[in-house]
Design a protein around this motif. Structure first.
Motif, PDB file in Angstrom:
ATOM      1  N   ILE A  83       0.843  -1.204   0.000  1.00  0.00           N
ATOM      2  CA  ILE A  83       0.000   0.000   0.000  1.00  0.00           C
ATOM      3  C   ILE A  83       0.873   1.248   0.000  1.00  0.00           C
ATOM      4  N   GLY A  84       1.939   1.225   0.792  1.00  0.00           N
ATOM      5  CA  GLY A  84       2.874   2.348   0.804  1.00  0.00           C
ATOM      6  C   GLY A  84       3.546   2.548  -0.546  1.00  0.00           C
ATOM      7  N   GLN A  85       3.921   1.455  -1.192  1.00  0.00           N
ATOM      8  CA  GLN A  85       4.517   1.539  -2.528  1.00  0.00           C
ATOM      9  C   GLN A  85       3.536   2.149  -3.520  1.00  0.00           C
ATOM     10  N   ALA A  86       2.272   1.731  -3.422  1.00  0.00           N
ATOM     11  CA  ALA A  86       1.251   2.280  -4.312  1.00  0.00           C
ATOM     12  C   ALA A  86       1.098   3.780  -4.102  1.00  0.00           C
ATOM     13  N   MET A  87       1.083   4.205  -2.858  1.00  0.00           N
ATOM     14  CA  MET A  87       0.937   5.636  -2.569  1.00  0.00           C
ATOM     15  C   MET A  87       2.140   6.429  -3.062  1.00  0.00           C
ATOM     16  N   ARG A  88       3.336   5.876  -2.899  1.00  0.00           N
ATOM     17  CA  ARG A  88       4.539   6.582  -3.386  1.00  0.00           C
ATOM     18  C   ARG A  88       4.529   6.682  -4.913  1.00  0.00           C
ATOM     19  N   GLU A  89       4.060   5.626  -5.578  1.00  0.00           N
ATOM     20  CA  GLU A  89       3.964   5.685  -7.037  1.00  0.00           C
ATOM     21  C   GLU A  89       2.967   6.760  -7.462  1.00  0.00           C
TER      22      GLU A  89
END
Length: 200
Positions: A83-89
């Motif tokens: 989820i954090g990776q998705a938000m950073r993307e």
């Protein structure tokens, strides 16, 4: 936490029950998969800074809602990392979309997950994640409202215990309406793609 991972397999039939009122209804080809499902509801919980947070505080914004716990040995941190990776993307490629989304982590282990414990946990994944805890009664209610199963397992010899729970990330709309379950079994890019698709 093998039980948490295993519970992904039971999500589809469980979701069929909460989405049952949709059966036989027509709709647009791009209708949200969870449109009309009995998922979500009002709550008043405590965030990682010790403040009371209500569902109405997120009105007008999309939410990624995930239930887990900070002592989870594998599934929860892995899912939250995605989820954090998705938000950073999204921060990098679609800032306008990213600003419309609030990622929310709700504990299913309120006995151990104090605001301080949750603050330390969510800080590992993305700076805008809101971590929520509450009394056992408050957590039981919000989990029921989101159709999320959880059960504390018997404590081991050292007193530690696991919490079996449904591992799912819901995308909720600006008025708290359910839109879709996000593909946390895949990766951050797949989650970001789904968020882009539904966030207007």
């Amino acid at each position: 936490m093998a039980g948490g991972a295993m519970n992904r397999m039971f999500f589809a039939p469980a979701l069929a029950l909460v989405a049952a009122p949709l059966a036989g209804c027509g709709g647009a080809a791009d209708q949200p998969p969870l449109a009309g499902a009995r998922i979500g509801g009002p709550f008043a919980l405590t965030d990682q800074n010790g403040r009371t947070v209500r569902d109405t505080d997120f009105a007008g914004r999309y939410r990624i809602v995930y239930f887990g716990y900070t002592y989870c040995p594998d599934v929860c941190p892995t899912d939250m990392q995605k989820i954090g990776q998705a938000m950073r993307e999204l921060d990098r490629t679609d800032a306008k979309v990213a600003q419309k989304v609030v990622p929310i982590f709700i504990t299913v282990d309120p006995e151990r997950d104090t605001p301080a414990a949750i603050k330390q946990f969510v800080a590992n994944f993305h700076p805008r994640i809101v971590g929520l805890t509450g009394t056992p009664e408050q957590i039981a209610k919000v989990a029921k409202d989101y159709a999320v199963y959880f059960k504390k397992q018997p404590a081991g010899a050292g007193g530690g215990y696991l919490v079996d729970h449904l591992a799912v990330a819901f995308l909720m709309g600006p008025q708290g309406e359910p839109i879709a379950s996000l593909p946390i079994d895949k990766d951050g890019a797949a989650i970001a793609e789904q968020v882009r698709h539904w966030v207007r």
